[in-house]
Design a protein around this motif. Structure first.
Motif, PDB file in Angstrom:
ATOM      1  N   PHE A  53       9.647  -0.374 -23.062  1.00 53.95           N
ATOM      2  CA  PHE A  53      10.231   0.967 -23.062  1.00 53.95           C
ATOM      3  C   PHE A  53      10.262   1.572 -24.467  1.00 53.95           C
ATOM      4  CE2 PHE A  53      12.693   0.144 -18.962  1.00 53.95           C
ATOM      5  CZ  PHE A  53      11.999   1.107 -18.244  1.00 53.95           C
ATOM      6  N   LYS A  54       9.809   0.791 -25.453  1.00 51.84           N
ATOM      7  CA  LYS A  54       9.853   1.195 -26.867  1.00 51.84           C
ATOM      8  C   LYS A  54      11.289   1.422 -27.342  1.00 51.84           C
ATOM      9  CE  LYS A  54       5.219   3.274 -27.029  1.00 51.84           C
ATOM     10  NZ  LYS A  54       4.756   2.781 -25.743  1.00 51.84           N
ATOM     11  N   ASP A  55      12.203   0.620 -26.814  1.00 52.22           N
ATOM     12  CA  ASP A  55      13.626   0.729 -27.158  1.00 52.22           C
ATOM     13  C   ASP A  55      14.103  -0.391 -28.086  1.00 52.22           C
ATOM     14  OD1 ASP A  55      13.951   2.987 -25.636  1.00 52.22           O
ATOM     15  OD2 ASP A  55      14.762   1.959 -23.886  1.00 52.22           O
ATOM     16  N   TYR A  56      13.208  -1.305 -28.435  1.00 53.04           N
ATOM     17  CA  TYR A  56      13.654  -2.505 -29.144  1.00 53.04           C
ATOM     18  C   TYR A  56      14.339  -2.162 -30.471  1.00 53.04           C
ATOM     19  CZ  TYR A  56      13.611  -7.147 -31.221  1.00 53.04           C
ATOM     20  OH  TYR A  56      13.983  -8.332 -31.802  1.00 53.04           O
ATOM     21  N   TYR A  57      13.812  -1.148 -31.179  1.00 53.01           N
ATOM     22  CA  TYR A  57      14.373  -0.809 -32.489  1.00 53.01           C
ATOM     23  C   TYR A  57      15.351   0.370 -32.412  1.00 53.01           C
ATOM     24  CZ  TYR A  57      10.822  -3.937 -34.291  1.00 53.01           C
ATOM     25  OH  TYR A  57      10.057  -5.049 -34.548  1.00 53.01           O
ATOM     26  N   ILE A  58      15.725   0.750 -31.195  1.00 54.02           N
ATOM     27  CA  ILE A  58      16.689   1.835 -31.000  1.00 54.02           C
ATOM     28  C   ILE A  58      18.050   1.224 -30.661  1.00 54.02           C
ATOM     29  CG2 ILE A  58      17.277   3.850 -29.586  1.00 54.02           C
ATOM     30  CD1 ILE A  58      14.304   4.268 -29.092  1.00 54.02           C
ATOM     31  N   PRO A  59      19.132   1.639 -31.344  1.00 53.73           N
ATOM     32  CA  PRO A  59      20.460   1.101 -31.009  1.00 53.73           C
ATOM     33  C   PRO A  59      20.778   1.308 -29.528  1.00 53.73           C
ATOM     34  CG  PRO A  59      20.553   2.379 -33.041  1.00 53.73           C
ATOM     35  CD  PRO A  59      19.180   2.588 -32.464  1.00 53.73           C
ATOM     36  N   PHE A  60      21.503   0.361 -28.961  1.00 52.57           N
ATOM     37  CA  PHE A  60      21.776   0.378 -27.522  1.00 52.57           C
ATOM     38  C   PHE A  60      22.371   1.706 -27.060  1.00 52.57           C
ATOM     39  CE2 PHE A  60      24.409  -0.432 -23.798  1.00 52.57           C
ATOM     40  CZ  PHE A  60      23.524  -1.124 -22.971  1.00 52.57           C
ATOM     41  N   GLU A  61      23.331   2.234 -27.830  1.00 55.16           N
ATOM     42  CA  GLU A  61      24.035   3.447 -27.405  1.00 55.16           C
ATOM     43  C   GLU A  61      23.152   4.700 -27.472  1.00 55.16           C
ATOM     44  OE1 GLU A  61      24.777   2.870 -31.801  1.00 55.16           O
ATOM     45  OE2 GLU A  61      24.760   1.619 -29.989  1.00 55.16           O
ATOM     46  N   LYS A  62      22.011   4.611 -28.131  1.00 54.33           N
ATOM     47  CA  LYS A  62      21.123   5.773 -28.256  1.00 54.33           C
ATOM     48  C   LYS A  62      19.937   5.706 -27.288  1.00 54.33           C
ATOM     49  CE  LYS A  62      22.263   6.724 -33.083  1.00 54.33           C
ATOM     50  NZ  LYS A  62      21.748   6.890 -34.469  1.00 54.33           N
ATOM     51  N   ARG A  63      19.854   4.662 -26.481  1.00 50.93           N
ATOM     52  CA  ARG A  63      18.752   4.548 -25.531  1.00 50.93           C
ATOM     53  C   ARG A  63      18.986   5.450 -24.328  1.00 50.93           C
ATOM     54  NH1 ARG A  63      18.539  -2.100 -25.630  1.00 50.93           N
ATOM     55  NH2 ARG A  63      18.025  -2.257 -27.862  1.00 50.93           N
ATOM     56  N   LEU A 101      19.574   6.543 -20.631  1.00 51.48           N
ATOM     57  CA  LEU A 101      20.367   5.854 -19.611  1.00 51.48           C
ATOM     58  C   LEU A 101      19.474   5.181 -18.570  1.00 51.48           C
ATOM     59  CD1 LEU A 101      23.095   5.142 -18.363  1.00 51.48           C
ATOM     60  CD2 LEU A 101      23.048   7.349 -17.169  1.00 51.48           C
ATOM     61  N   ASN A 102      18.404   5.866 -18.142  1.00 61.03           N
ATOM     62  CA  ASN A 102      17.536   5.257 -17.121  1.00 61.03           C
ATOM     63  C   ASN A 102      16.832   4.020 -17.658  1.00 61.03           C
ATOM     64  OD1 ASN A 102      15.922   6.903 -18.821  1.00 61.03           O
ATOM     65  ND2 ASN A 102      14.303   6.947 -17.287  1.00 61.03           N
ATOM     66  N   HIS A 103      16.515   3.999 -18.962  1.00 59.55           N
ATOM     67  CA  HIS A 103      15.918   2.805 -19.567  1.00 59.55           C
ATOM     68  C   HIS A 103      16.913   1.654 -19.561  1.00 59.55           C
ATOM     69  CE1 HIS A 103      12.516   4.937 -22.049  1.00 59.55           C
ATOM     70  NE2 HIS A 103      12.493   5.233 -20.764  1.00 59.55           N
ATOM     71  N   VAL A 104      18.156   1.951 -19.907  1.00 67.43           N
ATOM     72  CA  VAL A 104      19.195   0.912 -19.939  1.00 67.43           C
ATOM     73  C   VAL A 104      19.378   0.303 -18.551  1.00 67.43           C
ATOM     74  CG1 VAL A 104      21.655   0.471 -20.292  1.00 67.43           C
ATOM     75  CG2 VAL A 104      20.403   1.923 -21.902  1.00 67.43           C
ATOM     76  N   LEU A 105      19.499   1.176 -17.544  1.00 64.98           N
ATOM     77  CA  LEU A 105      19.741   0.698 -16.181  1.00 64.98           C
ATOM     78  C   LEU A 105      18.549  -0.104 -15.654  1.00 64.98           C
ATOM     79  CD1 LEU A 105      21.467   3.854 -14.642  1.00 64.98           C
ATOM     80  CD2 LEU A 105      22.552   1.746 -15.434  1.00 64.98           C
ATOM     81  N   LEU A 106      17.338   0.379 -15.904  1.00 62.55           N
ATOM     82  CA  LEU A 106      16.143  -0.326 -15.428  1.00 62.55           C
ATOM     83  C   LEU A 106      15.948  -1.652 -16.156  1.00 62.55           C
ATOM     84  CD1 LEU A 106      13.685   2.691 -15.036  1.00 62.55           C
ATOM     85  CD2 LEU A 106      14.613   1.272 -13.197  1.00 62.55           C
ATOM     86  N   SER A 107      16.338  -1.701 -17.422  1.00 65.27           N
ATOM     87  CA  SER A 107      16.218  -2.952 -18.183  1.00 65.27           C
ATOM     88  C   SER A 107      17.102  -4.048 -17.590  1.00 65.27           C
ATOM     89  CB  SER A 107      16.590  -2.728 -19.646  1.00 65.27           C
ATOM     90  OG  SER A 107      15.697  -1.839 -20.269  1.00 65.27           O
ATOM     91  N   PHE A 108      18.225  -3.635 -16.982  1.00 60.00           N
ATOM     92  CA  PHE A 108      19.150  -4.615 -16.413  1.00 60.00           C
ATOM     93  C   PHE A 108      18.594  -5.280 -15.150  1.00 60.00           C
ATOM     94  CE2 PHE A 108      23.156  -2.515 -18.405  1.00 60.00           C
ATOM     95  CZ  PHE A 108      22.873  -3.157 -19.603  1.00 60.00           C
ATOM     96  N   THR A 109      17.484  -4.766 -14.607  1.00 60.16           N
ATOM     97  CA  THR A 109      16.882  -5.451 -13.454  1.00 60.16           C
ATOM     98  C   THR A 109      16.430  -6.856 -13.839  1.00 60.16           C
ATOM     99  OG1 THR A 109      14.702  -4.465 -13.934  1.00 60.16           O
ATOM    100  CG2 THR A 109      16.104  -3.325 -12.344  1.00 60.16           C
ATOM    101  N   ALA A 110      16.196  -7.091 -15.122  1.00 60.62           N
ATOM    102  CA  ALA A 110      15.805  -8.435 -15.584  1.00 60.62           C
ATOM    103  C   ALA A 110      16.867  -9.467 -15.222  1.00 60.62           C
ATOM    104  CB  ALA A 110      15.573  -8.424 -17.094  1.00 60.62           C
ATOM    105  N   PHE A 111      18.132  -9.033 -15.161  1.00 63.04           N
ATOM    106  CA  PHE A 111      19.217  -9.980 -14.916  1.00 63.04           C
ATOM    107  C   PHE A 111      19.430 -10.262 -13.430  1.00 63.04           C
ATOM    108  CE2 PHE A 111      20.224  -8.186 -19.142  1.00 63.04           C
ATOM    109  CZ  PHE A 111      20.007  -9.357 -19.863  1.00 63.04           C
ATOM    110  N   LEU A 112      18.551  -9.699 -12.591  1.00 65.06           N
ATOM    111  CA  LEU A 112      18.515 -10.159 -11.202  1.00 65.06           C
ATOM    112  C   LEU A 112      18.079 -11.620 -11.150  1.00 65.06           C
ATOM    113  CD1 LEU A 112      16.772  -7.123  -9.455  1.00 65.06           C
ATOM    114  CD2 LEU A 112      19.154  -7.839  -9.161  1.00 65.06           C
ATOM    115  N   VAL A 113      17.230 -12.009 -12.093  1.00 62.76           N
ATOM    116  CA  VAL A 113      16.706 -13.381 -12.100  1.00 62.76           C
ATOM    117  C   VAL A 113      17.811 -14.418 -12.290  1.00 62.76           C
ATOM    118  CG1 VAL A 113      15.209 -15.003 -13.350  1.00 62.76           C
ATOM    119  CG2 VAL A 113      14.359 -12.741 -12.735  1.00 62.76           C
ATOM    120  N   PRO A 114      18.714 -14.277 -13.281  1.00 60.16           N
ATOM    121  CA  PRO A 114      19.825 -15.240 -13.365  1.00 60.16           C
ATOM    122  C   PRO A 114      20.721 -15.235 -12.128  1.00 60.16           C
ATOM    123  CG  PRO A 114      19.634 -14.011 -15.409  1.00 60.16           C
ATOM    124  CD  PRO A 114      18.693 -13.378 -14.445  1.00 60.16           C
TER     125      PRO A 114
END
Length: 222
Positions: free
Chosen positions: A37-47, A49-62
């Motif tokens: 998403f090209k968000d790696y070097y962007i502070p979390f609070e500045k990303r 919202l849709n990128h943040v929410l979609l990134s959390f799909t990774a935690f379906l695996v745990p």
């Protein structure tokens, strides 16, 4: 080996598996998502919202790894087979992704190729069309979102899969297991000639699912 199995040992084993084969691959997928998403070097609070929410799909695996391990501990049907993809196989598949990108294609995932670079690699013969297809998939966040959902589902859907625990070494009772091991050994031994390299890891996992499916379909037909 010490003949000291216990119920608490079973639970502690699953707890260790949850960290190694559940949390860790979830973090790997999350890293891949925020990078793609090209968000790696962007502070979390500045990303976005849709990128943040979609990134959390990774935690379906745990989450689904925990469900998978809990079911395995309680399910008496899984003594000599698995119902759903085992968490170690799932984790190995996910862990192969940075190896494919970094060691096989020699690309820095944190600094992905600029626009037009892959086409240039194709023209010069550095990458063949299949390489281009795989690298583009590995740079696309949709690939990781879909992978997170599918792999999570496969862990808990009751697909019968072979257990590689041998109760005996007789050929007749272990044909499918030996077939999988032989094919895997051949693939691994020829990675330099076939130029599969680390792609051999997901190929073997998919073969494991296919061979298991064919074995249990034939067994049901008989």
């Amino acid at each position: 080996l010490l003949n000291g199995a216990s119920e608490i040992g079973k639970q502690l084993d699953s707890l260790a598996d949850m960290v190694t084969f559940g949390v860790l691959p979830g973090i790997i997928l999350y890293q891949f998502l925020i990078i793609s998403f090209k968000d790696y070097y962007i502070p979390f609070e500045k990303r976005e919202l849709n990128h943040v929410l979609l990134s959390f799909t990774a935690f379906l695996v745990p989450v689904f790894s925990a469900i998978r391990l809990g079911k395995f501990n309680l399910d008496e049907r899984q003594k000599d087979r698995f119902l759903g993809l085992p968490t170690p196989a799932n984790a190995i598949l996910i862990a192969s992704l940075p190896l494919i990108m970094g060691l096989q294609y020699n690309l820095n995932f944190y600094y992905p190729p600029q626009d037009g670079a892959l086409e240039y690699f194709a023209k010069t013969g550095y990458f063949n069309p299949m390489d281009i297809f795989i690298v583009k998939a590995l740079l696309n966040p949709k690939f990781y979102i879909i992978s997170s959902i599918i792999l999570s589902a496969i862990m808990v859907i009751e697909i019968p899969l072979l257990s590689l625990k041998f109760k005996s070494y007789r050929w007749g009772r272990n044909k499918s297991r030996y077939l999988l091991l032989i094919i895997s050994a051949v693939l691994v031994s020829t990675v330099y000639y076939t130029q599969l390299y680390f792609l051999v890891i997901p190929i073997i996992i998919f073969l494991y699912i296919i061979i298991s499916g064919v074995y249990y379909l034939m067994k049901r037909a008989w």
